[in-house]
Design an enzyme around this catalytic site. Structure first.
Site, PDB file in Angstrom:
ATOM      1  N   TYR A 151       0.805  -1.223   0.000  1.00  0.00           N
ATOM      2  CA  TYR A 151       0.000   0.000   0.000  1.00  0.00           C
ATOM      3  C   TYR A 151       0.837   1.273   0.000  1.00  0.00           C
ATOM      4  CZ  TYR A 151      -4.494  -2.293   0.279  1.00  0.00           C
ATOM      5  OH  TYR A 151      -5.610  -3.017  -0.040  1.00  0.00           O
ATOM      6  N   ASP A 155      -6.342 -33.326   4.437  1.00  0.00           N
ATOM      7  CA  ASP A 155      -7.177 -34.104   3.519  1.00  0.00           C
ATOM      8  C   ASP A 155      -6.386 -35.273   2.951  1.00  0.00           C
ATOM      9  OD1 ASP A 155      -9.343 -32.417   3.832  1.00  0.00           O
ATOM     10  OD2 ASP A 155      -8.928 -31.245   2.019  1.00  0.00           O
ATOM     11  N   GLU A 194      -5.170 -28.710   8.570  1.00  0.00           N
ATOM     12  CA  GLU A 194      -5.025 -28.099   7.245  1.00  0.00           C
ATOM     13  C   GLU A 194      -6.026 -26.974   7.008  1.00  0.00           C
ATOM     14  OE1 GLU A 194      -5.686 -29.094   2.496  1.00  0.00           O
ATOM     15  OE2 GLU A 194      -5.646 -30.747   3.925  1.00  0.00           O
TER      16      GLU A 194
END
Length: 361
Positions: free
Chosen positions: A132, A242, A189
């Protein structure tokens, strides 16, 4: 009740004792890498600028030489450290007189200038702050993220010493006096699973533990935090991801590191991380309903093949067998698939049994 809990989680206690026996060997690599002082960082930046000025004085186009952070050929594997960049790494040349790289050259100088001021004044800023500062110049946050890592690698200085942090815990290195009765750390996760376990009050209902999530692929500070917890507490660290190639890769990043950040391996990797779940073998063992399983895409299969070729898989035969099982079955599953057995199966049955009977690899 306290003695009953100790009996239930004797496998975790045994594993914790085993880790403590090997802790000196696992900590040794980091001890050989001392912290770089602020003055040394300033000198390294000044050296880069001096080389640019020298080139200009000779009427030559300045160039910046960056180690290649995207090539597997540039990293070596150490079982006690993970993936680390080799000293003879191939490089990328960023030229100031080439249309394809002049913009990047300008970006690097701009960020170098900002870092110099931060270190000199002992002030910290986030990568978001830097973006920014000049959004038109950088164009996107990802540009700044990549440039900061390039500079860290070029100077061979950990990013925290450049006084640039992420919004999540701006100074992990400054955290002191961590005290905990936790028996283990659980890396989760996905944020959705993390929130569900929090809602269930998992950390106190099962046994004292610390949970942390990087919300997918972890940022550097999430990895620094996991390393900090390991360095301080020396308790088992488990990963819940997963049962798919990308979940496995995320776990590997925590345990062994990544190619892109291999130059900081000693402060980011935790080789003691164990795979708690979701294992491909769990899908068969628990008879997860077929409609909760997802066919592997070609992209998944390519990623799985790539993972099986990674240098660290040679010392993880159990992981290798699980991944080969996924390859044969051609299916994957998210942690949420366990809800197809029962809505609270993950928190009430799966995790307690895994932890009680040592179901990690």
């Amino acid at each position: 009740m306290e003695s009953n809990m100790s009996e239930q989680f004797v496998e975790i206690d045994n594993f914790g004792l085993e880790l403590l026996e090997n802790v000196d060997m696992m900590m040794e690599p980091q001890h050989s890498h001392g912290e770089v002082s602020s003055q040394e960082v300033l000198i390294l930046i000044e050296k880069v600028i001096l080389e640019i000025v020298t080139s200009l004085s000779k009427d030559e186009a300045p160039v910046l030489v960056l180690p290649n952070r995207s090539s597997w050929a540039n990293v070596s594997f150490d079982n006690a450290v993970g993936l680390q960049m080799t000293s003879g790494s191939s490089v990328t040349t960023v030229r100031s007189n080439c249309s394809s790289s002049v913009t990047k050259f300008g970006h690097i100088l701009k960020v170098l200038s900002t870092i110099y001021k931060l270190v000199q004044s002992n002030v910290y800023a986030t990568k978001r702050d830097i973006y920014y500062n000049d959004t038109q110049l950088f164009g996107s946050q990802r540009t700044v993220d990549s440039i900061v890592d390039d500079i860290s690698c070029m100077l061979k200085v950990p990013r925290r010493r450049l006084h640039v942090a992420t919004p999540v815990s701006s100074n992990v290195g400054g955290i002191r006096n961590i005290v905990s009765s936790a028996k283990f750390v659980l890396i989760v996760e996905k944020d959705a699973t993390f929130q569900k376990l929090l809602d269930y009050d998992f950390c106190t209902k099962l046994c004292p533990c610390i949970m942390i999530t990087g919300k997918g692929v972890p940022d550097v500070n999430s990895r620094l935090m996991v390393r900090k917890l390991w360095d301080t507490l020396h308790i088992p660290i488990f990963a819940l991801v997963d049962a798919d190639p990308y979940g496995i890769e995320i776990m590997c990043i925590y345990k062994y590191g990544s190619v892109a950040m291999s130059f900081e391996a000693h402060s980011l990797t935790v080789p003691s991380v164990m795979w708690l779940g979701l294992l491909p073998s769990d899908l068969q063992r628990l008879r997860v309903p077929e409609d909760a399983l997802i066919p592997l895409t070609q992209r998944d299969q390519n990623k799985l093949t790539s993972l099986l070729k990674r240098p660290y898989l040679a010392c993880q035969p159990a992981w290798q067998r699980e991944m080969e099982m996924m390859q044969r079955s051609k299916v994957k599953a998210e942690i949420q698939s366990l809800a197809s057995i029962a809505p609270d199966f993950l928190s009430r049955v799966y995790l307690p049994n895994k932890l009680r009977y040592g179901g990690w690899i």
